[in-house]
Design a protein around this motif. Structure first.
Motif, short mmCIF file in Angstrom:
data_model
loop_
_atom_site.label_atom_id
_atom_site.label_comp_id
_atom_site.label_asym_id
_atom_site.label_seq_id
_atom_site.Cartn_x
_atom_site.Cartn_y
_atom_site.Cartn_z
N HIS A 53 0.81 -1.30 -0.14
CA HIS A 53 0.19 0.10 -0.06
C HIS A 53 0.93 1.28 -0.08
CE1 HIS A 53 -3.61 -2.26 0.10
NE2 HIS A 53 -3.83 -2.43 1.62
N LEU A 54 1.82 1.15 0.76
CA LEU A 54 2.79 2.44 0.90
C LEU A 54 3.50 2.48 -0.52
CD1 LEU A 54 4.49 1.49 4.20
CD2 LEU A 54 2.96 3.58 3.87
N ILE A 55 3.95 1.49 -1.20
CA ILE A 55 4.80 1.68 -2.45
C ILE A 55 3.77 2.11 -3.65
CG2 ILE A 55 5.76 0.41 -4.10
CD1 ILE A 55 6.84 -1.65 -1.87
N SER A 56 2.62 1.53 -3.64
CA SER A 56 1.66 1.90 -4.67
C SER A 56 0.85 3.06 -4.44
CB SER A 56 0.91 0.62 -4.97
OG SER A 56 0.17 0.06 -3.80
N GLY A 57 0.98 3.69 -3.17
CA GLY A 57 0.17 5.08 -2.91
C GLY A 57 -1.37 5.00 -2.43
N GLN A 58 -1.56 3.91 -1.89
CA GLN A 58 -2.88 3.83 -0.99
C GLN A 58 -2.61 4.25 0.50
OE1 GLN A 58 -1.98 1.10 -3.15
NE2 GLN A 58 -3.63 1.83 -4.48
N PHE A 59 -1.31 4.38 0.97
CA PHE A 59 -0.98 4.85 2.23
C PHE A 59 0.14 5.62 2.13
CE2 PHE A 59 -2.37 0.74 4.69
CZ PHE A 59 -3.54 1.18 4.41
#
Length: 255
Positions: A53-59
């Motif tokens: 999620h952090l890498i893909s922009g959700q977080f």
């Protein structure tokens, strides 16, 4: 890995993520080379999906830095990160069940060219969209199902379709979250072969619980425990790591 393996495709530098008092990701640092296939493994609750999620922009990271090539992406919107060359699939199959296979893939291609909201011209008029959609159909081995509704495909075929939709943006880095979940051994073997083909020339990062898949498909493996990477190495190095075996793999690992 490809000849460009010395170039860094994705870099994580002391990445942390907290939700209130809960510290989920605790200082993850890692470089992925261009063309590398890299797996994250670890027990449930280790933070693998949160890291995706952090890498893909959700977080948004609480601290630390994430770079796609030389471009900082930590905290950017998922759509912006996708346009920069990173695509991600999720644990739950995410397709349009009432559209045909061809229409699902075509929507992905249209989004790549910013045409998803084009209402005043027939899509059939965009020859490049047609061409790339046909290529994707062949790449994900679904040509014979081009007119089949997405919801009528088998589970493994739906996952293949989702991977095709993920590839429609022509990403340099591809993240797949448990791509083999729920598959039979035959379906898994088929999908592993497919991923070998589709990831050629790309950097692939997967979260996967099937150790046979991880050890046979990936160049390197990182073991995540309580939000920290406790080991990174080749499949052979990880399999022989006594700490990893005790914490996660068990005393016997079959490759």
């Amino acid at each position: 890995m490809s000849a460009g393996a010395n170039k860094i495709a994705l870099s994580l530098r002391e990445v942390h993520k907290s939700f209130g008092e809960a510290h989920i990701i605790r200082g993850v640092s890692l470089d992925l080379s261009e063309g590398e296939r890299h797996a994250f493994i670890g027990p449930n609750g280790a933070g693998k999906s949160t890291l995706f999620h952090l890498i893909s922009g959700q977080f948004k990271p609480s601290s630390g830095e994430i770079l796609l090539g030389q471009q900082p992406i930590g905290g950017l919107a998922a759509e912006r990160i996708n346009r920069l060359g990173l695509a991600r699939s999720f644990q739950i199959t995410n397709i349009f069940p009432k559209l045909s296979v061809y229409e699902n893939l075509r929507l992905g291609v249209m989004q790549r060219f910013g045409l998803q909201y084009t209402l005043w011209r027939p899509v059939s008029g965009f020859s490049r969209v047609r061409e790339l959609t046909e290529q994707l159909l062949e790449q994900v081995r679904l040509t014979r199902h081009r007119d089949t509704l997405g919801g009528e495909l088998s589970y493994s075929e739906q996952r293949s379709l989702e991977i095709g939709m993920t590839l429609a943006s022509d990403p340099k880095v591809l993240l797949l979250d448990e791509p083999m979940a729920g598959m039979s051994r035959e379906e898994t073997d088929y999908t592993v072969d497919l991923l070998r083909e589709l990831s050629a020339g790309r950097t692939l990062m997967i979260v996967e619980h099937d150790m046979d898949v991880v050890f046979s498909l990936c160049d390197r493996i990182s073991v995540l425990v309580y939000g920290q990477v406790v080991a990174t190495g080749t499949p052979e190095e990880v399999r022989s790591n006594a700490q990893v075996q005790e914490a996660y793999l068990g005393t016997e690992v079959n490759v």
